[in-house]
Motif scaffolding. Structure first.
Motif, PDB file in Angstrom:
ATOM      1  N   TYR A 153       0.852  -1.194   0.012  1.00  0.00           N
ATOM      2  CA  TYR A 153       0.073   0.087   0.086  1.00  0.00           C
ATOM      3  C   TYR A 153       0.817   1.135   0.096  1.00  0.00           C
ATOM      4  CZ  TYR A 153      -3.334  -3.284   1.838  1.00  0.00           C
ATOM      5  OH  TYR A 153      -4.119  -4.286   2.209  1.00  0.00           O
ATOM      6  N   TYR A 154       0.234   2.365  -0.378  1.00  0.00           N
ATOM      7  CA  TYR A 154       0.811   3.674  -0.119  1.00  0.00           C
ATOM      8  C   TYR A 154      -0.028   4.435   1.086  1.00  0.00           C
ATOM      9  CZ  TYR A 154       1.960   3.394  -5.129  1.00  0.00           C
ATOM     10  OH  TYR A 154       2.737   3.439  -6.319  1.00  0.00           O
ATOM     11  N   TYR A 155       0.554   5.419   1.411  1.00  0.00           N
ATOM     12  CA  TYR A 155       0.019   6.253   2.591  1.00  0.00           C
ATOM     13  C   TYR A 155      -0.529   7.568   2.167  1.00  0.00           C
ATOM     14  CZ  TYR A 155      -1.083   8.271   7.136  1.00  0.00           C
ATOM     15  OH  TYR A 155      -1.369   9.059   8.371  1.00  0.00           O
ATOM     16  N   GLN A 156      -1.635   7.940   2.083  1.00  0.00           N
ATOM     17  CA  GLN A 156      -2.142   9.353   1.755  1.00  0.00           C
ATOM     18  C   GLN A 156      -1.514  10.354   2.339  1.00  0.00           C
ATOM     19  OE1 GLN A 156      -4.330  11.647   3.528  1.00  0.00           O
ATOM     20  NE2 GLN A 156      -4.279  10.175   5.420  1.00  0.00           N
ATOM     21  N   GLY A 157      -0.817  10.321   3.763  1.00  0.00           N
ATOM     22  CA  GLY A 157       0.066  11.307   4.175  1.00  0.00           C
ATOM     23  C   GLY A 157       1.341  11.418   3.676  1.00  0.00           C
ATOM     24  N   ASP A 158       1.998  10.395   2.982  1.00  0.00           N
ATOM     25  CA  ASP A 158       3.139  10.745   2.201  1.00  0.00           C
ATOM     26  C   ASP A 158       2.851  11.781   1.012  1.00  0.00           C
ATOM     27  OD1 ASP A 158       4.458   8.882   4.107  1.00  0.00           O
ATOM     28  OD2 ASP A 158       4.534   7.299   2.723  1.00  0.00           O
ATOM     29  N   GLU A 159       3.910  12.822   1.070  1.00  0.00           N
ATOM     30  CA  GLU A 159       3.532  13.813  -0.229  1.00  0.00           C
ATOM     31  C   GLU A 159       4.525  13.667  -1.198  1.00  0.00           C
ATOM     32  OE1 GLU A 159       3.714  17.791   1.686  1.00  0.00           O
ATOM     33  OE2 GLU A 159       2.216  17.210   2.952  1.00  0.00           O
ATOM     34  N   LYS A 160       5.648  12.977  -1.032  1.00  0.00           N
ATOM     35  CA  LYS A 160       6.762  12.882  -2.173  1.00  0.00           C
ATOM     36  C   LYS A 160       7.557  11.624  -1.977  1.00  0.00           C
ATOM     37  CE  LYS A 160       9.957  15.458   0.159  1.00  0.00           C
ATOM     38  NZ  LYS A 160       9.528  15.422   1.474  1.00  0.00           N
ATOM     39  N   ALA A 161       8.209  11.251  -2.906  1.00  0.00           N
ATOM     40  CA  ALA A 161       9.109  10.135  -2.793  1.00  0.00           C
ATOM     41  C   ALA A 161      10.069  10.209  -1.652  1.00  0.00           C
ATOM     42  CB  ALA A 161      10.010  10.063  -4.154  1.00  0.00           C
ATOM     43  N   GLY A 162      10.259   9.299  -0.842  1.00  0.00           N
ATOM     44  CA  GLY A 162      11.225   8.922   0.284  1.00  0.00           C
ATOM     45  C   GLY A 162      10.327   9.497   1.783  1.00  0.00           C
TER      46      GLY A 162
END
Length: 188
Positions: A153-162
């Protein structure tokens, strides 16, 4: 008709040229978007102008996942260790509520934690192991990438790579962790 002294004419022309050419004439500079962080380069559109191939929505936001052909899974160094990432360097997570390679995250959970979907066989890139990659069919009909026993999964709170802001938090009834290249959760 009055004429200006030669030094004043030269100064006037120089100021005009500086202002016209965008120099530092003391005026406000036009507003522009801030540059993208050095560690992240947005995906380029396809040769036909189609949206970039990431598991995120076409605008790059993590609200709704879109399938990626041959979804790449690689490894990157981060502040929490070596972690799995997609082809754009975005962190991939596991959900401890998932069992036997099957996702238990749908509805509101899948909006906050978009599944990493594929339209083909996922592909291991640098640092990832092809023999740990597989897929699972989701209840909503999508095909989700699995690494080891964990749907990704991704997390919606991550804004960018890393970004790893989804690491080691509890939501939707269980813990979420970034995944190591060995297919285990990152701890510590």
């Amino acid at each position: 008709m009055r004429t200006l002294p030669a030094p004043l004419i030269g100064t006037t022309i120089a100021l005009f040229l500086l202002t016209a050419c965008g120099g530092t004439g003391g005026g406000a500079e036009p507003a522009s978007a801030p540059p993208a962080p050095a560690s992240y380069s947005p995906a380029s559109p396809g040769p036909d102008g189609s949206p970039p191939e990431t598991g995120m929505s076409p605008d790059g936001s993590p609200g709704a996942a879109t399938p990626v052909p041959d979804a790449p899974v690689g490894m990157a160094e981060s502040g929490i260790g070596r972690i799995l990432v997609d082809g754009e360097g975005r962190t991939l997570y596991l959900f401890e509520k998932d069992k036997n390679g099957k996702s238990s995250c749908d509805g509101a959970c899948a909006k906050a934690w978009p599944p990493y979907l594929t339209e083909g066989k996922p592909k291991a890139e640098e640092g990832a192991k092809q023999d740990l990659l597989s897929t699972t069919k989701r209840d909503d009909g999508g095909t989700q990438v699995v690494y080891g026993d964990w749907p990704l999964y991704y997390y919606q709170g991550d804004e960018k790579a890393g970004d790893t802001s989804g690491h080691d938090i509890e939501e939707f009834g269980a813990e979420w962790y970034a995944v190591g290249p060995n297919g285990k959760k990152i701890t510590g």
